[in-house]
Design a protein around this motif. Structure first.
Motif, PDB file in Angstrom:
ATOM      1  N   UNK A  98      21.294   3.872  15.509  1.00 58.05           N
ATOM      2  CA  UNK A  98      20.952   4.136  14.109  1.00 58.05           C
ATOM      3  C   UNK A  98      20.911   2.837  13.307  1.00 58.05           C
ATOM      4  N   UNK A  99      21.913   2.011  13.463  1.00 61.58           N
ATOM      5  CA  UNK A  99      21.981   0.761  12.690  1.00 61.58           C
ATOM      6  C   UNK A  99      20.759  -0.128  12.931  1.00 61.58           C
ATOM      7  N   UNK A 100      20.448  -0.285  14.198  1.00 62.13           N
ATOM      8  CA  UNK A 100      19.339  -1.195  14.522  1.00 62.13           C
ATOM      9  C   UNK A 100      18.010  -0.616  14.015  1.00 62.13           C
ATOM     10  N   UNK A 101      17.837   0.690  14.204  1.00 59.61           N
ATOM     11  CA  UNK A 101      16.606   1.318  13.714  1.00 59.61           C
ATOM     12  C   UNK A 101      16.492   1.142  12.201  1.00 59.61           C
ATOM     13  N   UNK A 102      17.593   1.354  11.533  1.00 59.44           N
ATOM     14  CA  UNK A 102      17.596   1.226  10.076  1.00 59.44           C
ATOM     15  C   UNK A 102      17.222  -0.211   9.671  1.00 59.44           C
ATOM     16  N   UNK A 103      17.794  -1.150  10.378  1.00 64.86           N
ATOM     17  CA  UNK A 103      17.487  -2.554  10.079  1.00 64.86           C
ATOM     18  C   UNK A 103      15.981  -2.818  10.276  1.00 64.86           C
ATOM     19  N   UNK A 104      15.437  -2.257  11.347  1.00 66.21           N
ATOM     20  CA  UNK A 104      14.008  -2.470  11.640  1.00 66.21           C
ATOM     21  C   UNK A 104      13.118  -1.823  10.573  1.00 66.21           C
ATOM     22  N   UNK A 105      13.548  -0.639  10.128  1.00 64.61           N
ATOM     23  CA  UNK A 105      12.732   0.056   9.115  1.00 64.61           C
ATOM     24  C   UNK A 105      12.565  -0.842   7.892  1.00 64.61           C
ATOM     25  N   UNK A 106      13.636  -1.524   7.548  1.00 65.03           N
ATOM     26  CA  UNK A 106      13.562  -2.433   6.398  1.00 65.03           C
ATOM     27  C   UNK A 106      12.715  -3.657   6.758  1.00 65.03           C
ATOM     28  N   UNK A 107      12.955  -4.188   7.956  1.00 62.49           N
ATOM     29  CA  UNK A 107      12.302  -5.444   8.336  1.00 62.49           C
ATOM     30  C   UNK A 107      10.777  -5.333   8.421  1.00 62.49           C
ATOM     31  N   UNK A 108      10.284  -4.172   8.807  1.00 60.80           N
ATOM     32  CA  UNK A 108       8.835  -4.092   9.033  1.00 60.80           C
ATOM     33  C   UNK A 108       8.120  -3.297   7.948  1.00 60.80           C
ATOM     34  N   UNK A 109       8.767  -3.148   6.834  1.00 60.41           N
ATOM     35  CA  UNK A 109       8.196  -2.347   5.750  1.00 60.41           C
ATOM     36  C   UNK A 109       6.818  -2.838   5.320  1.00 60.41           C
ATOM     37  N   UNK A 110       6.643  -4.152   5.393  1.00 63.27           N
ATOM     38  CA  UNK A 110       5.391  -4.737   4.894  1.00 63.27           C
ATOM     39  C   UNK A 110       4.158  -4.220   5.635  1.00 63.27           C
ATOM     40  N   UNK A 111       4.339  -3.756   6.858  1.00 62.00           N
ATOM     41  CA  UNK A 111       3.167  -3.344   7.638  1.00 62.00           C
ATOM     42  C   UNK A 111       2.716  -1.928   7.263  1.00 62.00           C
ATOM     43  N   UNK A 112       3.601  -1.180   6.588  1.00 62.69           N
ATOM     44  CA  UNK A 112       3.262   0.211   6.264  1.00 62.69           C
ATOM     45  C   UNK A 112       2.429   0.296   5.003  1.00 62.69           C
ATOM     46  N   UNK A 113       1.289   0.911   5.106  1.00 57.66           N
ATOM     47  CA  UNK A 113       0.435   1.046   3.923  1.00 57.66           C
ATOM     48  C   UNK A 113      -0.417   2.298   4.071  1.00 57.66           C
ATOM     49  N   UNK A 114      -0.213   3.245   3.174  1.00 57.07           N
ATOM     50  CA  UNK A 114      -0.957   4.499   3.261  1.00 57.07           C
ATOM     51  C   UNK A 114      -2.096   4.573   2.247  1.00 57.07           C
ATOM     52  N   UNK A 115      -2.262   3.514   1.463  1.00 56.26           N
ATOM     53  CA  UNK A 115      -3.287   3.547   0.409  1.00 56.26           C
ATOM     54  C   UNK A 115      -4.673   3.205   0.923  1.00 56.26           C
ATOM     55  N   UNK A 116      -5.548   2.853   0.014  1.00 53.60           N
ATOM     56  CA  UNK A 116      -6.928   2.539   0.363  1.00 53.60           C
ATOM     57  C   UNK A 116      -7.052   1.102   0.893  1.00 53.60           C
ATOM     58  N   UNK A 117      -7.272   0.992   2.180  1.00 52.47           N
ATOM     59  CA  UNK A 117      -7.349  -0.311   2.836  1.00 52.47           C
ATOM     60  C   UNK A 117      -8.573  -1.124   2.456  1.00 52.47           C
ATOM     61  N   UNK A 118      -9.535  -0.505   1.798  1.00 53.28           N
ATOM     62  CA  UNK A 118     -10.750  -1.245   1.435  1.00 53.28           C
ATOM     63  C   UNK A 118     -10.648  -1.901   0.055  1.00 53.28           C
ATOM     64  N   UNK A 119      -9.606  -1.523  -0.682  1.00 52.90           N
ATOM     65  CA  UNK A 119      -9.571  -1.961  -2.082  1.00 52.90           C
ATOM     66  C   UNK A 119      -9.190  -3.435  -2.206  1.00 52.90           C
ATOM     67  N   UNK A 120      -9.631  -4.042  -3.294  1.00 53.98           N
ATOM     68  CA  UNK A 120      -9.295  -5.441  -3.553  1.00 53.98           C
ATOM     69  C   UNK A 120      -7.818  -5.608  -3.865  1.00 53.98           C
ATOM     70  N   UNK A 121      -7.245  -4.566  -4.482  1.00 51.75           N
ATOM     71  CA  UNK A 121      -5.817  -4.652  -4.804  1.00 51.75           C
ATOM     72  C   UNK A 121      -5.007  -4.801  -3.519  1.00 51.75           C
ATOM     73  N   UNK A 122      -5.440  -4.084  -2.483  1.00 53.22           N
ATOM     74  CA  UNK A 122      -4.714  -4.171  -1.211  1.00 53.22           C
ATOM     75  C   UNK A 122      -4.789  -5.580  -0.647  1.00 53.22           C
TER      76      UNK A 122
END
Ligand code: ADP
Ligand code: MG
Length: 732
Positions: free
Chosen positions: A522-546
């Motif tokens: 659990x600890x390691x998974x939790x640490x990873x969830x925080x560490x790789x947060x930047x890769x998660x994106x559910x929004x519009x990948x085509x937008x300039x804001x992204x």
């Protein structure tokens, strides 16, 4: 005067009559011809002794080398089966770095020392061949190491027949062992992933002896009538149109995607599927795609190595069958500007020998925790190697698709969907006690980490994501339609394998210190969830804001293909490919050389073809039309009074000026482009050449195209010699 475009159109309309030339007889059912041309394990039993086969299968399933004696016996069985089915030749079938597949056919006979004919296909010919390696790219490997290369049997993929030729799937390597193909590192990557994943599975289920990666590809393609294709030198020589104004109607009504498949196309598809099924490729889905004349086919997923062989095989079957139907199949990622391009979604998952899909929620708490463990480790791997994964899918052809507003963006991110995102968010903020509950009987229950067995939103689709979780697998969507999916799959397998190794090391270290396994997980998974947060994106990948946000998040935002290729050589990539034994540093260097070299060659050809096209087709048509208008102006002057001609000629003048303007710009553009090419060619190495082509030649091509397309709009249709977009895309 004849116009090649009109001749081509006439002939294409003739082909439209050719619409139901292929029918599978009603009494033939799929099971009667499925894998008819494949020497399956089932058929091997009829031709090869039981003990030999048992040994062979055991070696194959456990990734061991096949002994020569076994190969000799197997070869006799293979030859017998192949000859009974009309084969006269055999070939080692391999996947050079140029893309596609290569073959060298040899007959099933040889001469004895007295010159008499001997029928022969020995274990040696099955095992190993020496194609003339010098004609395949090696990126300098052969200079550094050994001059020769050889192809060697891959017994994990069955041999099959194409016409009178027995095809033997093989790897292609240098004599010193360096890989010169895609298959070798793909096989190494699955071995590495299998090992690493099995070790992690052991935390949850000791029964797991083997893990393999699955691949289900979805192949998109365009069809174009053969006569129209032949009248477009750019399509013939580069696979894409280098110019062409958008058709007034293209994909805006979105009526093609849901429309019924045109009759002539259906005939092609039926025959294609028949041939594919005979070759053991379990194709199941066919439908129209978004753009006019764009289609897709997909099989049921298989082991990644076999699935990739099948994808390469289908690409060549498609070409063959298309020709029979007077079509040409376009596998280029972007044959037409302004409409959707073609990708090859790679659906990827990991599966255990016990039948568990490691990327699907399970039936009990252990399976669910296992699922989260693998999911999060994949996220970590994609996060850490996002630049490399992008490098694994780029090419001169896929470049036109990436970053365009209708295809995966040039930034790798992962779409998870609402449900899974919520689970990860909850875990991130939970304590170990809230997440995992161990009761008095030492049974584990999941608290906030609980997930329903079936994910509700596995149909939740975000088409703008290059890497999407779709309920029980990841879908790598950035892969190009013409690519060997092996390149992307081996990078993904290796990245995940390395990540799982890191994970295990971390977890084991703490368990050894006496901490409870569940807590550590659990600890390691939790640490990873925080560490790789930047890769998660559910929004519009085509937008300039992204684009802006992704840069802030530290994701790789490079868009220049030659520079993206550098990612193979970053210290992290070299280390990752090293510890997983997938590619050595020398192999990585050689691969990059080939990639840059191929990029340069493709752009060089495109730029030359473009020069020829505008000079031989576009400008003469423009000049001819201009002459007509000028003659008209003069004639008007002779007939009408000066007052009247002013208004009468205004339109002609205007068009004449536009013709002059665009023609002049094209002349200047071609000169500048030729110059830029010469300068680029003088660069000292392949990387600098590729950068020069990207930075100087490519923009000039775009500029020339703009003017040529403007001319297409104003020049008399009867004088235009190149089939137009509306004809290429709507004749079927
Ligand atoms: P889409 O809606 O994206 O077109 P499909 O349901 O047609 O998706 O499936 C696309 C591909 O995904 C098929 O090749 C299918 O076999 C494959 N696929 C389905 N499940 C898995 C899995 N667990 N692992 C790998 N590939 C899978
Ligand atoms: Mg899909």
């Amino acid at each position: 005067m004849s116009n090649i475009r009109f001749d081509a159109l006439k002939s294409a309309f003739g082909h439209q009559m050719y619409n139901d030339k292929f029918q599978i007889s009603n009494c033939e059912r799929v099971k009667d011809y499925f894998a008819q041309d494949v020497f399956t394990r089932e058929k091997m039993k009829e031709y090869i002794a039981k003990e030999v086969l048992e040994q062979l299968f055991d070696d194959v399933d456990n990734g061991r080398t096949i002994h020569r004696d076994i190969a000799n016996v197997v070869a006799i069985g293979i030859r017998k089966w192949a000859m009974e089915h009309g084969a006269t030749h055999f070939t080692h079938w391999f996947q050079p770095l140029t893309g596609g597949t290569a073959e060298k056919h040899d007959a099933f006979f040889t001469l004895d020392k007295h010159g008499a004919l001997l029928e022969e296909f020995s274990g040696d010919s099955l095992y190993q061949q020496e194609p003339d390696a010098s004609s395949f790219p090696s990126g300098g490997i052969r200079n550094t190491f050994e001059a020769r290369g050889y192809s060697a049997w891959d017994p994990s993929s069955p041999v099959f027949l194409i016409g009178d030729t027995l095809c033997i799937p093989t790897v292609f390597v240098a004599y010193t062992g360096e890989a010169l193909d895609y298959k070798t590192p793909l096989i190494r990557s699955t071995a590495s992933l299998c090992h690493a994943a099995r070790e992690v599975c052991a935390y949850f289920d000791k029964q797991v002896k083997h893990v393999h990666a699955n691949l289900g590809w979805e192949q998109e393609y365009f069809l174009v009538d053969e006569s129209l294709y032949n009248a477009r030198p750019d399509l013939m020589l580069t696979g894409r149109t280098l110019m062409g104004h958008n058709s007034a109607k293209s994909q805006q009504l979105e009526d093609h995607y849901f429309g019924s498949i045109p009759v002539r196309v259906l005939a092609f598809m039926r025959e294609l599927e028949y041939e594919a099924l005979k070759a053991g490729i379990p194709v199941r889905t066919r439908h129209n795609e978004v753009a006019p004349n764009q289609f897709e086919m997909a099989p049921i997923f298989e082991d990644v190595n076999l699935a990739n062989d099948h994808n390469l095989l289908i690409m060549s079957i498609m070409e063959r069958v298309a020709e029979k139907h007077h079509f040409r199949v376009l596998l280029h990622e972007k044959p037409y500007a302004g409409v959707n391009g073609s990708g090859k979604h790679c659906n990827w998952s990991m599966q255990t020998n016990t039948g568990i899909n490691l990327l699907a929620p399970g039936k009990n708490p252990y399976q669910n925790l296992q699922f989260i463990t693998f999911l999060v480790n994949v996220l970590m791997a994609v996060h850490r190697h996002n630049g490399l994964l992008k490098a694994s899918i780029v090419s001169a052809t896929n470049e036109h698709r990436l970053g365009a507003n209708e295809a995966p963006p040039a930034i790798i991110s992962v779409f998870l969907g609402k449900q899974i995102s919520e689970v990860l968010d909850k875990l991130e903020h939970a304590t170990a006690e809230e997440a995992i509950i161990i009761n008095a009987k030492k049974e584990m229950k999941l608290g906030v980490a609980n997930i329903p067995e079936i994910l509700l939103d596995n149909t939740d689709r975000n088409r703008t994501s290059p890497f999407a979780f779709t309920g029980n697998r990841f879908e790598f969507r950035a892969v190009g339609a013409s690519a060997n999916c092996g390149a992307a799959m081996l990078a993904l397998n290796a990245a995940v394998a390395e990540q799982l190794m890191v994970f295990k090391e971390e977890v084991d270290a703490r368990i050894e210190k006496g901490e409870a396994k569940e807590r550590v997980l659990f600890d390691v998974i939790k640490k990873y969830i925080v560490a790789c947060k930047a890769i998660r994106f559910d929004g519009n990948g085509y937008s300039d804001e992204w684009k802006a946000e992704a840069a802030q998040r530290g994701l790789d935002c490079e868009t220049s293909v030659p520079l993206i290729i550098d990612r193979y050589l970053s210290p992290e990539s070299i280390k990752m490919f090293g510890v997983t034994n997938v590619l050595s540093e020398a192999e990585l260097h050689s691969r990059c050389e080939v990639k840059w070299e191929t990029y340069v060659k493709k752009l060089q050809i495109e730029s030359r073809v473009m020069g020829d096209l505008v000079v031989n087709h576009v400008l003469p048509a423009a000049k001819r039309y201009q002459t007509m208008l000028l003659q008209n102006v003069l004639a008007v002057k002779q007939v009408f009074s000066e007052d009247e001609t002013a208004s009468l000629n205004a339109m002609d003048y205007n068009i004449i000026k536009q013709l002059e303007h665009h023609s002049g710009a094209i002349y200047a553009g071609v000169e500048a482009m030729t110059d830029a090419r010469h300068k680029a060619n003088r660069q000292p190495d392949e990387r600098s050449k590729a950068i020069a082509y990207h930075d100087t030649v490519l923009p000039l091509m775009a500029e020339i195209r703009e003017h040529a397309d403007a001319l297409e709009l104003i020049v008399d249709d009867e004088l235009w010699t190149l089939p137009k977009y509306r004809e290429l895309m709507f004749v079927h």
